[in-house]
Write an enzyme that holds these catalytic residues in place. Structure first.
Site, PDB file in Angstrom:
ATOM      1  N   GLY A   1       0.841  -1.195   0.000  1.00 44.06           N
ATOM      2  CA  GLY A   1       0.000   0.000   0.000  1.00 44.06           C
ATOM      3  C   GLY A   1       0.872   1.239   0.000  1.00 44.06           C
TER       4      GLY A   1
ATOM      5  N   SER B   1      -6.057  -1.546   1.411  1.00 40.32           N
ATOM      6  CA  SER B   1      -7.003  -0.453   1.687  1.00 40.32           C
ATOM      7  C   SER B   1      -6.713   0.809   0.886  1.00 40.32           C
ATOM      8  CB  SER B   1      -6.965  -0.083   3.170  1.00 40.32           C
ATOM      9  OG  SER B   1      -7.501  -1.102   3.945  1.00 40.32           O
TER      10      SER B   1
ATOM     11  N   TRP C   1      -8.833   1.988  -1.919  1.00 39.02           N
ATOM     12  CA  TRP C   1     -10.238   2.185  -1.544  1.00 39.02           C
ATOM     13  C   TRP C   1     -10.445   3.528  -0.856  1.00 39.02           C
ATOM     14  CZ3 TRP C   1     -13.655  -2.494   0.010  1.00 39.02           C
ATOM     15  CH2 TRP C   1     -13.438  -3.560  -0.871  1.00 39.02           C
ATOM     16  N   ALA C   2      -9.373   4.237  -0.539  1.00 42.32           N
ATOM     17  CA  ALA C   2      -9.503   5.498   0.205  1.00 42.32           C
ATOM     18  C   ALA C   2     -10.165   6.533  -0.680  1.00 42.32           C
ATOM     19  CB  ALA C   2      -8.132   5.984   0.668  1.00 42.32           C
ATOM     20  N   GLN C   3     -11.210   7.138  -0.176  1.00 46.56           N
ATOM     21  CA  GLN C   3     -11.987   8.072  -0.996  1.00 46.56           C
ATOM     22  C   GLN C   3     -11.642   9.522  -0.692  1.00 46.56           C
ATOM     23  OE1 GLN C   3     -16.159   7.194  -0.493  1.00 46.56           O
ATOM     24  NE2 GLN C   3     -16.005   5.154  -1.368  1.00 46.56           N
ATOM     25  N   GLY C   4     -11.805   9.919   0.585  1.00 50.65           N
ATOM     26  CA  GLY C   4     -11.832  11.335   0.962  1.00 50.65           C
ATOM     27  C   GLY C   4     -10.638  12.125   0.464  1.00 50.65           C
ATOM     28  N   GLY C   5      -9.448  11.755   0.899  1.00 51.47           N
ATOM     29  CA  GLY C   5      -8.280  12.484   0.431  1.00 51.47           C
ATOM     30  C   GLY C   5      -7.146  12.489   1.429  1.00 51.47           C
TER      31      GLY C   5
ATOM     32  N   GLU D   1     -13.726  17.967   6.043  1.00 45.58           N
ATOM     33  CA  GLU D   1     -14.262  16.768   6.675  1.00 45.58           C
ATOM     34  C   GLU D   1     -14.357  17.008   8.172  1.00 45.58           C
ATOM     35  OE1 GLU D   1     -12.217  13.211   5.334  1.00 45.58           O
ATOM     36  OE2 GLU D   1     -12.336  13.858   3.262  1.00 45.58           O
TER      37      GLU D   1
ATOM     38  N   HIS E   1     -16.247   4.013  10.939  1.00 45.15           N
ATOM     39  CA  HIS E   1     -16.706   5.102  10.066  1.00 45.15           C
ATOM     40  C   HIS E   1     -18.217   5.193  10.184  1.00 45.15           C
ATOM     41  CE1 HIS E   1     -17.246   7.708   6.626  1.00 45.15           C
ATOM     42  NE2 HIS E   1     -15.931   7.835   6.526  1.00 45.15           N
TER      43      HIS E   1
ATOM     44  N   ARG F   1     -15.571  11.647  14.084  1.00 48.13           N
ATOM     45  CA  ARG F   1     -16.193  10.408  13.616  1.00 48.13           C
ATOM     46  C   ARG F   1     -16.792   9.544  14.711  1.00 48.13           C
ATOM     47  NH1 ARG F   1     -12.162   8.306   8.931  1.00 48.13           N
ATOM     48  NH2 ARG F   1     -12.834   9.981   7.584  1.00 48.13           N
TER      49      ARG F   1
ATOM     50  N   HIS G   1     -13.297   0.710  10.280  1.00 47.24           N
ATOM     51  CA  HIS G   1     -12.690   1.445   9.166  1.00 47.24           C
ATOM     52  C   HIS G   1     -11.185   1.563   9.302  1.00 47.24           C
ATOM     53  CE1 HIS G   1     -12.540   4.345   5.922  1.00 47.24           C
ATOM     54  NE2 HIS G   1     -12.008   5.274   6.695  1.00 47.24           N
TER      55      HIS G   1
ATOM     56  N   ARG H   1      -8.540   8.963  14.946  1.00 44.57           N
ATOM     57  CA  ARG H   1      -7.833   9.625  13.853  1.00 44.57           C
ATOM     58  C   ARG H   1      -8.690  10.695  13.203  1.00 44.57           C
ATOM     59  NH1 ARG H   1      -8.180   8.921   8.565  1.00 44.57           N
ATOM     60  NH2 ARG H   1      -9.206   6.887   8.665  1.00 44.57           N
TER      61      ARG H   1
ATOM     62  N   SER I   1      -4.931   9.523   7.328  1.00 49.12           N
ATOM     63  CA  SER I   1      -4.350   8.175   7.216  1.00 49.12           C
ATOM     64  C   SER I   1      -3.400   8.049   6.030  1.00 49.12           C
ATOM     65  CB  SER I   1      -5.442   7.119   7.131  1.00 49.12           C
ATOM     66  OG  SER I   1      -6.307   7.403   6.067  1.00 49.12           O
TER      67      SER I   1
END
Ligand code: SIN
Length: 506
Positions: A19, A46, A49-53, A118, A234, A280, A339, A374, A379
C-alpha cells in the site's frame, strides 16, 4: 544444511505489503535492494479504496499548527505531540512529493488545488483526486514508480507468515506463495506495511485482505504494540447488505449532506455543535444509538450534491447505483463499520519498532500521531510521511547483509491451511458484537474467551484466520484493560474519560 523452504532470497530490506506506506518506504530506500512481499497484486489493500483524500495545510489561511490542533482535539489527548508535529509539518512537503511522482490532485478552473472539508477540521484542507478516488490515484502513481525502480523487486501473491529472528534481531520473513512455494527472505531491515484489521469485523469498509497480518506477526515476534483498543468506526457505510460495506466518504458531509432517521429527524443538530461534521466517533455512536433503537438512518445529499453527484463523487455514485439507489434524488441508508486501526506496532518517528531490524509504516504502525481517534484524511498522510521517513532511515542505516545460520533451519512458513471460513465468520461476529462501537466489561471478557476457543480450532501454521484470532484477542484484551471511554473506544460501563493523568490503561 537442509532448510525447510524452497527459495532463499537476500535483500537489503524486505517490505511486507504494497500500500502507500510500504511502497513509499521501498521507493525511499534506493539504491538499497528491496524485496516487496504482497498477498495479491501490488497496489491492493485499503489504499486504493480510500476516498476522501489527504489532509495538508496548504491553504493561505491554514497552518500546520492548526492542523496539529485539530489532530489532537480529535485524538482524545492521547496523541504523541512529536509525532503530530512531524505529521502536520511534513504534510505540504509530502503533497508536493506525491505530485512530483505523478499524483494528480483535483483543481478548479483557476488551476488551484481544490480543498474539501471533513469532520474535525477547522479549515478546508483535504486534497482529493478524481472526486472521491484519491487512494486509487496515489496507488496508480506508486505502483508505476515501483515497477520502474531498479532497486525494487516484488514477490506478489505471497502470504508472509512470520518474522524470523536471530536472538532479539529481526532478520527476515517466511512466506508461502499461492502456488505452494515456501520462501525465506533474509534482510537486515524488515518493514511491515500490512495495513489494518478491518476484516476482523462483520461490518467493515476494508477489503477482504485486511486481516491484521502484520500485527499478529509482530506480536508473535514479541515486538511492542500500542493503543490496540482504538478502532475507528466510520459513521457512514452504505447499509445495502454488501460485504465489505461500501464507504460513503465523509467529504459528502463536508459538502453539506445531512443525516436523518426514518422519522425525518436530523439528529446530529443539537447533539454536537458541529452536527454532521463532529468527530467520527461522535457521529458513529449517534447513528449506532438510532439503529439500536430500531430506527433506520440515511445520508441525504439530495440538496447538497444532487445532480452533480456523478462528477463530484463518481465512486460513491457508482456503488450506490449498483445497489439500485440514486443518491441524486433519494437518501442513502447508512450504518457504522470498522474502518481504521489507530493502534498497532509501536514505532518511533522514523518507523523503527522495538526489535532491532523491525520497522512498521502505515496503518499497522502506531506512531502515536492519531491518539485515541484519527482525524479524517490523516491516514494516507501518516502513511506517506512516516513511510518516507522509514525508507530514508533504512537507507541510511545500511546494515550488512544477513547470513544464513542454523537458526534459519526452523524458518518454516508451514503448510497452507484448509478452509477456515467458519472460524473467520465467528471471529467477525464476535468482534462486531463484543468489541465494536459500544463495548462493556462482560462483553469484552466473553470475546476474549470466545476467541481463545476459536484459536484452539486452528492448525498451528500462520494463516489469515490465525492472524485474525490473535489480533482480535489482543484488541479485546486492550479494550478490557482500558476502563474509561476515550476517542473511538467507548465503554458503556465507563462512559466518561478518566481524569487527566489517569488515562493510561491499567
Ligand atoms: C472518507 O473518505 O470518509 C474516509 C477518509 C478517511 O478515512 O480519512
Amino acid at each position: 544444511m537442509r532448510y525447510p523452504f524452497d527459495r532463499l532470497v537476500r535483500a537489503d530490506a524486505v517490505v511486507v505489503g504494497s500500500g502507500i506506506g510500504g511502497l513509499t518506504a521501498a521507493l525511499a530506500m534506493a539504491p538499497r535492494r528491496v524485496l516487496v512481499i504482497t498477498k495479491g497484486d501490488p497496489g491492493g489493500g485499503s489504499t486504493p479504496w480510500a476516498q476522501g483524500g489527504i489532509a495538508a495545510a496548504v491553504a493561505a489561511a491554514d497552518s500546520p499548527a492548526d492542523h496539529a490542533a485539530d489532530t489532537v482535539a480529535v485524538g482524545g489527548g492521547l496523541n504523541d505531540p512529536a509525532a503530530v508535529e512531524v505529521l502536520t509539518a511534513d504534510a505540504p512537503r509530502r503533497v508536493a512529493a506525491l505530485e512530483a511522482l505523478g499524483v494528480r490532485f483535483d483543481t478548479g478552473p483557476d488551476g488551484k488545488v481544490l480543498l474539501g472539508r471533513e469532520g474535525g477540521h477547522q479549515h478546508r484542507r483535504v486534497l482529493h483526486s478524481g472526486g472521491d478516488a484519491t487512494g486509487a490515484e496515489m496507488m496508480r502513481a506508486l505502483v508505476r514508480a515501483a515497477a520502474a525502480a531498479a532497486h525494487v523487486e516484488t514477490l506478489p501473491f505471497a502470504f508472509a507468515a512470520d518474522l524470523v529472528r536471530d536472538g532479539a534481531r529481526v532478520v527476515g520473513v517466511t512466506a508461502r506463495t499461492d502456488d505452494g512455494e515456501k520462501v525465506l527472505a533474509l534482510a537486515p531491515a524488515v518493514v511491515l506495511g500490512t495495513g489494518g484489521i478491518g476484516r476482523l469485523y462483520a461490518n467493515t469498509t476494508n477489503p477482504p485482505e485486511v486481516t491484521g497480518d502484520g500485527l499478529a506477526m509482530a506480536a508473535r515476534a514479541a515486538a511492542a504494540l500500542a493503543d490496540l483498543e482504538f478502532v475507528q468506526f466510520h459513521p457512514t457505510a452504505l447499509a445495502s447488505g454488501r460485504d465489505p460495506m461500501a464507504l460513503l466518504t465523509e467529504a459528502l458531509r463536508g459538502e453539506g449532506a445531512v443525516l436523518v432517521d426514518d422519522a425525518g429527524d436530523r439528529f446530529m443538530v443539537g447533539h454536537h455543535p458541529d452536527a454532521e461534521l463532529a468527530p467520527r466517533d461522535v457521529v458513529a455512536r449517534a447513528i449506532w444509538a438510532r439503529l439500536e433503537a430500531g430506527r433506520r438512518v440515511y445520508l441525504d445529499a439530495t440538496a447538497a450534491v444532487g445532480a452533480s453527484f456523478p462528477e463530484r463523487f463518481p465512486t460513491v455514485f457508482a456503488l450506490c447505483r449498483e445497489d439500485g439507489i440514486d443518491p441524486r434524488v433519494e437518501p442513502v441508508p447508512v450504518a457504522p463499520a470498522a474502518h481504521y486501526h489507530m493502534g498497532g506496532v509501536a514505532t518511533g518517528l522514523d518507523g523503527r519498532a522495538s526489535l532491532p531490524g523491525l520497522w512498521a509504516v502505515g496503518e499497522v504502525s502506531c506512531t502515536g500521531a492519531h491518539g485515541a481517534n484519527r482525524l479524517a484524511s490523516n491516514s494516507l498522510l501518516e502513511a506517506t510521511v512516516f513511510g518516507q521517513r522509514a525508507g530514508e532511515a533504512v537507507r541510511a542505516a545500511g546494515a550488512p547483509p544477513v547470513e544464513a545460520t542454523a537458526a534459519f533451519a526452523a524458518a518454516d512458513p508451514g503448510p497452507a491451511p484448509g478452509d477456515l471460513s467458519e472460524v473467520v465468520a465467528q471471529v467477525r461476529r464476535t468482534m462486531w458484537h463484543r468489541v465494536g462501537v459500544v463495548r462493556d466489561g462482560p462483553g469484552l471478557t466473553a470475546a476474549v474467551e470466545r476467541l481463545g476457543e476459536l484459536e484452539g480450532r486452528l492448525p498451528p501454521a500462520a494463516s489469515e484466520a490465525r492472524n485474525m484470532v490473535e489480533a482480535g484477542r489482543l484488541i479485546a484484551r486492550a479494550a478490557l484493560a482500558r476502563g474509561e471511554s476515550r476517542g473511538a473506544h467507548f465503554r458503556s460501563d465507563f462512559p466518561a474519560p478518566a481524569p487527566p493523568g489517569e488515562e493510561a490503561a491499567p
